[in-house]
Design a protein around this motif. Structure first.
Motif, PDB file in Angstrom:
ATOM      1  N   THR A   1      -7.824  -2.037   1.301  1.00  0.00           N
ATOM      2  CA  THR A   1      -8.666  -0.922   1.700  1.00  0.00           C
ATOM      3  C   THR A   1      -8.094   0.401   1.214  1.00  0.00           C
ATOM      4  O   THR A   1      -6.903   0.670   1.384  1.00  0.00           O
ATOM      5  CB  THR A   1      -8.814  -0.889   3.229  1.00  0.00           C
ATOM      6  OG1 THR A   1      -9.399  -2.119   3.666  1.00  0.00           O
ATOM      7  CG2 THR A   1      -9.669   0.273   3.674  1.00  0.00           C
ATOM      8  N   TYR A   2      -8.961   1.244   0.626  1.00  0.00           N
ATOM      9  CA  TYR A   2      -8.577   2.577   0.172  1.00  0.00           C
ATOM     10  C   TYR A   2      -9.377   3.603   0.977  1.00  0.00           C
ATOM     11  O   TYR A   2     -10.599   3.468   1.118  1.00  0.00           O
ATOM     12  CB  TYR A   2      -8.867   2.763  -1.321  1.00  0.00           C
ATOM     13  CG  TYR A   2      -7.946   1.978  -2.215  1.00  0.00           C
ATOM     14  CD1 TYR A   2      -7.005   2.610  -3.016  1.00  0.00           C
ATOM     15  CD2 TYR A   2      -8.009   0.586  -2.257  1.00  0.00           C
ATOM     16  CE1 TYR A   2      -6.146   1.888  -3.834  1.00  0.00           C
ATOM     17  CE2 TYR A   2      -7.156  -0.150  -3.058  1.00  0.00           C
ATOM     18  CZ  TYR A   2      -6.230   0.509  -3.850  1.00  0.00           C
ATOM     19  OH  TYR A   2      -5.370  -0.205  -4.643  1.00  0.00           O
TER      20      TYR A   2
ATOM     21  N   ALA B   1      -4.614   7.828 -10.654  1.00  0.00           N
ATOM     22  CA  ALA B   1      -3.248   7.296 -10.685  1.00  0.00           C
ATOM     23  C   ALA B   1      -3.046   6.124  -9.733  1.00  0.00           C
ATOM     24  O   ALA B   1      -2.026   5.426  -9.817  1.00  0.00           O
ATOM     25  CB  ALA B   1      -2.253   8.409 -10.342  1.00  0.00           C
ATOM     26  N   ALA B   2      -3.994   5.889  -8.842  1.00  0.00           N
ATOM     27  CA  ALA B   2      -3.805   4.862  -7.813  1.00  0.00           C
ATOM     28  C   ALA B   2      -3.790   3.467  -8.415  1.00  0.00           C
ATOM     29  O   ALA B   2      -4.654   3.140  -9.243  1.00  0.00           O
ATOM     30  CB  ALA B   2      -4.919   4.957  -6.767  1.00  0.00           C
ATOM     31  N   PRO B   3      -2.844   2.625  -8.005  1.00  0.00           N
ATOM     32  CA  PRO B   3      -2.881   1.223  -8.447  1.00  0.00           C
ATOM     33  C   PRO B   3      -4.032   0.499  -7.760  1.00  0.00           C
ATOM     34  O   PRO B   3      -4.241   0.653  -6.561  1.00  0.00           O
ATOM     35  CB  PRO B   3      -1.524   0.682  -7.980  1.00  0.00           C
ATOM     36  CG  PRO B   3      -1.163   1.533  -6.803  1.00  0.00           C
ATOM     37  CD  PRO B   3      -1.732   2.903  -7.085  1.00  0.00           C
TER      38      PRO B   3
ATOM     39  N   ARG C   1      -9.352  18.678  -7.333  1.00  0.00           N
ATOM     40  CA  ARG C   1      -8.585  18.289  -8.525  1.00  0.00           C
ATOM     41  C   ARG C   1      -7.486  17.307  -8.158  1.00  0.00           C
ATOM     42  O   ARG C   1      -7.248  16.325  -8.880  1.00  0.00           O
ATOM     43  CB  ARG C   1      -8.011  19.533  -9.210  1.00  0.00           C
ATOM     44  CG  ARG C   1      -9.008  20.283 -10.067  1.00  0.00           C
ATOM     45  CD  ARG C   1      -8.339  21.345 -10.908  1.00  0.00           C
ATOM     46  NE  ARG C   1      -7.910  22.475 -10.097  1.00  0.00           N
ATOM     47  CZ  ARG C   1      -8.670  23.542  -9.845  1.00  0.00           C
ATOM     48  NH1 ARG C   1      -9.896  23.611 -10.334  1.00  0.00           N
ATOM     49  NH2 ARG C   1      -8.220  24.539  -9.110  1.00  0.00           N
ATOM     50  N   TRP C   2      -6.826  17.562  -7.029  1.00  0.00           N
ATOM     51  CA  TRP C   2      -5.775  16.629  -6.597  1.00  0.00           C
ATOM     52  C   TRP C   2      -6.378  15.247  -6.321  1.00  0.00           C
ATOM     53  O   TRP C   2      -5.807  14.219  -6.726  1.00  0.00           O
ATOM     54  CB  TRP C   2      -5.090  17.142  -5.324  1.00  0.00           C
ATOM     55  CG  TRP C   2      -4.113  16.141  -4.800  1.00  0.00           C
ATOM     56  CD1 TRP C   2      -2.810  15.992  -5.159  1.00  0.00           C
ATOM     57  CD2 TRP C   2      -4.389  15.087  -3.851  1.00  0.00           C
ATOM     58  NE1 TRP C   2      -2.260  14.921  -4.496  1.00  0.00           N
ATOM     59  CE2 TRP C   2      -3.200  14.352  -3.684  1.00  0.00           C
ATOM     60  CE3 TRP C   2      -5.517  14.716  -3.122  1.00  0.00           C
ATOM     61  CZ2 TRP C   2      -3.105  13.263  -2.825  1.00  0.00           C
ATOM     62  CZ3 TRP C   2      -5.427  13.625  -2.271  1.00  0.00           C
ATOM     63  CH2 TRP C   2      -4.248  12.911  -2.126  1.00  0.00           C
ATOM     64  N   ALA C   3      -7.525  15.200  -5.642  1.00  0.00           N
ATOM     65  CA  ALA C   3      -8.160  13.919  -5.329  1.00  0.00           C
ATOM     66  C   ALA C   3      -8.513  13.174  -6.606  1.00  0.00           C
ATOM     67  O   ALA C   3      -8.362  11.940  -6.691  1.00  0.00           O
ATOM     68  CB  ALA C   3      -9.402  14.142  -4.470  1.00  0.00           C
ATOM     69  N   THR C   4      -8.976  13.897  -7.612  1.00  0.00           N
ATOM     70  CA  THR C   4      -9.291  13.281  -8.900  1.00  0.00           C
ATOM     71  C   THR C   4      -8.057  12.638  -9.506  1.00  0.00           C
ATOM     72  O   THR C   4      -8.076  11.471  -9.938  1.00  0.00           O
ATOM     73  CB  THR C   4      -9.854  14.341  -9.866  1.00  0.00           C
ATOM     74  OG1 THR C   4     -11.089  14.815  -9.351  1.00  0.00           O
ATOM     75  CG2 THR C   4     -10.066  13.759 -11.256  1.00  0.00           C
ATOM     76  N   GLN C   5      -6.964  13.368  -9.531  1.00  0.00           N
ATOM     77  CA  GLN C   5      -5.722  12.856 -10.106  1.00  0.00           C
ATOM     78  C   GLN C   5      -5.170  11.686  -9.303  1.00  0.00           C
ATOM     79  O   GLN C   5      -4.693  10.694  -9.865  1.00  0.00           O
ATOM     80  CB  GLN C   5      -4.690  13.977 -10.195  1.00  0.00           C
ATOM     81  CG  GLN C   5      -5.081  15.085 -11.164  1.00  0.00           C
ATOM     82  CD  GLN C   5      -4.254  16.345 -10.993  1.00  0.00           C
ATOM     83  OE1 GLN C   5      -3.383  16.411 -10.132  1.00  0.00           O
ATOM     84  NE2 GLN C   5      -4.536  17.352 -11.809  1.00  0.00           N
ATOM     85  N   ALA C   6      -5.254  11.785  -7.975  1.00  0.00           N
ATOM     86  CA  ALA C   6      -4.744  10.715  -7.119  1.00  0.00           C
ATOM     87  C   ALA C   6      -5.528   9.433  -7.334  1.00  0.00           C
ATOM     88  O   ALA C   6      -4.958   8.327  -7.368  1.00  0.00           O
ATOM     89  CB  ALA C   6      -4.809  11.141  -5.654  1.00  0.00           C
ATOM     90  N   LEU C   7      -6.822   9.560  -7.487  1.00  0.00           N
ATOM     91  CA  LEU C   7      -7.666   8.379  -7.681  1.00  0.00           C
ATOM     92  C   LEU C   7      -7.388   7.733  -9.033  1.00  0.00           C
ATOM     93  O   LEU C   7      -7.303   6.502  -9.148  1.00  0.00           O
ATOM     94  CB  LEU C   7      -9.129   8.776  -7.560  1.00  0.00           C
ATOM     95  CG  LEU C   7     -10.166   7.660  -7.443  1.00  0.00           C
ATOM     96  CD1 LEU C   7      -9.823   6.691  -6.331  1.00  0.00           C
ATOM     97  CD2 LEU C   7     -11.545   8.272  -7.195  1.00  0.00           C
TER      98      LEU C   7
ATOM     99  N   GLY D   1       0.816  -1.197   0.000  1.00  0.00           N
ATOM    100  CA  GLY D   1       0.000   0.000   0.000  1.00  0.00           C
ATOM    101  C   GLY D   1       0.853   1.251   0.000  1.00  0.00           C
ATOM    102  O   GLY D   1       2.070   1.196  -0.201  1.00  0.00           O
ATOM    103  N   ASP D   2       0.224   2.406   0.246  1.00  0.00           N
ATOM    104  CA  ASP D   2       0.962   3.675   0.202  1.00  0.00           C
ATOM    105  C   ASP D   2       0.090   4.774   0.796  1.00  0.00           C
ATOM    106  O   ASP D   2      -1.122   4.599   0.998  1.00  0.00           O
ATOM    107  CB  ASP D   2       1.341   4.026  -1.235  1.00  0.00           C
ATOM    108  CG  ASP D   2       2.627   4.843  -1.324  1.00  0.00           C
ATOM    109  OD1 ASP D   2       3.057   5.382  -0.276  1.00  0.00           O
ATOM    110  OD2 ASP D   2       3.180   4.938  -2.420  1.00  0.00           O
ATOM    111  N   LEU D   3       0.717   5.915   1.064  1.00  0.00           N
ATOM    112  CA  LEU D   3       0.024   7.100   1.548  1.00  0.00           C
ATOM    113  C   LEU D   3       0.484   8.293   0.733  1.00  0.00           C
ATOM    114  O   LEU D   3       1.685   8.541   0.600  1.00  0.00           O
ATOM    115  CB  LEU D   3       0.324   7.340   3.034  1.00  0.00           C
ATOM    116  CG  LEU D   3      -0.105   8.698   3.615  1.00  0.00           C
ATOM    117  CD1 LEU D   3      -1.623   8.860   3.542  1.00  0.00           C
ATOM    118  CD2 LEU D   3       0.385   8.851   5.048  1.00  0.00           C
TER     119      LEU D   3
END
Length: 345
Positions: free
Chosen positions: A81-82, A103-105, A95-101, A50-52
């Protein structure tokens, strides 16, 4: 640093949760919220997959995405779990949340519980490869009962369907309820992917058995349960769990309905809710809450004014988005409406 970081992440999550008046907003509730994220953070520190990722403006964190794999979970099976939260009033954080989602594996057992406050991100999550698994609904027993009676006035009994409704009374009825759950969810995992899991069924067995023991002792039982018979044949059950002092919700109930296919879509669910909501009010329940993908429960949820708390998204969910049309945000509901067909209650 971890203490300060976790406090900040929990504050973002708490902000979304406490925007619902049903959710407690005291220090005890905050610590439960923080404890959930601390569990994920500790798992990552211990080497879990996982990651943060965080988004900050200056020194203030305004969003985060944390994900971690759990070898054991409440579902009785491994889960990745995400957790995603952000300041939804901040366009840059959104916008950041959109990009993070995007890009998330996403592992095959990925699960994200997306707050209803983040409705603009539901389409992003679906585009990222997640699928709708269920919706988590809240409810006020008094308001729900009033609206149910106004719309349908379901009878308190089901004699017209040749069904006898009676309180759960025997261990045999507990066993029959668990067996029906196993059969139904083995055949229909799309309506509860973990419903036939051995650990989940064991919990159901233990809770219903404790109902019988508590009633024999004269104690307040952990649940109220009813069974359905037709000419001596067991046809299903319905129940609600009873938590008088939940740290997040106060006097809380969780509803469970398991019906034989022969009596589904016949109006039984309406009567089941009438019986349970009446009992909840007598017991002082303030909030009832639960996840569902059942069309009848979602349709009744709209009738009874049950607000959406969150969408549950999974990588391996089976149902199309239009299945959840009653609780899709308007911009997605319009796209799905043409192919949605209401199912009878």
């Amino acid at each position: 640093m971890p203490h300060t970081l976790l406090h900040t992440l929990a504050a973002l999550r708490f902000q979304a949760h406490t925007s619902f008046p049903e959710h407690r907003s005291d220090a005890r509730a905050f610590e439960v919220t923080r404890g959930f994220l601390e569990g994920g953070y500790r798992a990552l520190r211990a080497g879990a997959e996982g990651d943060l990722h965080t988004y900050a403006r200056g020194e203030q964190i305004r969003g985060y995405l944390m994900h971690w794999r759990q070898a054991e979970s409440w579902y009785g099976a491994p889960t990745h779990t995400y957790a995603l939260d952000f300041d939804w009033a901040d366009p840059d954080a959104a916008r950041w949340a959109t990009q993070a989602l995007l890009a998330a594996p996403l592992s095959e057992d990925a699960e994200l519980m997306l707050s209803a406050r983040y409705a603009p991100l539901l389409g992003v999550a679906l585009g990222a490869g997640l699928r709708l698994d269920s919706v988590v609904l809240l409810g006020d027993p008094r308001r729900s009962l009033e609206r149910l009676m106004s719309a349908y006035a379901p009878p308190p009994h089901l004699g017209a369907l040749n069904l006898d409704v009676r309180p759960l009374r025997t261990q045999t009825e507990v066993d029959l309820t668990v067996a029906l759950k196993r059969r139904y969810f083995s055949a229909h995992p799309e309506h509860c992917w973990f419903g036939a899991n051995a650990r989940v069924l064991q919990r159901a067995q233990e809770e219903l058995s404790e109902v019988l023991r508590a009633e024999r002792r004269g104690d307040r039982p952990p649940a109220r349960a009813w069974v359905l018979y037709r000419e001596g044949a067991f046809m299903g059950s319905f129940s609600y769990s009873d938590t008088p002092d939940h740290p997040l919700w106060g006097a809380l109930a969780g509803v469970d309905i398991t019906l034989h296919p022969l009596i589904q879509r016949r109006g039984v669910v309406k009567t089941a809710y009438r019986v349970m909501l009446t009992a909840m009010l007598q017991a002082g329940v303030q909030v009832y809450k639960g996840g569902t993908s059942q069309p009848a429960v979602m349709a009744l949820g709209r009738v009874m004014g049950r607000p959406l708390f969150s969408w549950v998204l999974r990588r391996r969910a089976a149902l199309p988005a239009r299945h959840f049309s009653p609780y899709l945000p308007p911009h997605l509901r319009a796209l799905e409406r043409s192919s949605h067909t209401e199912e009878p209650l």
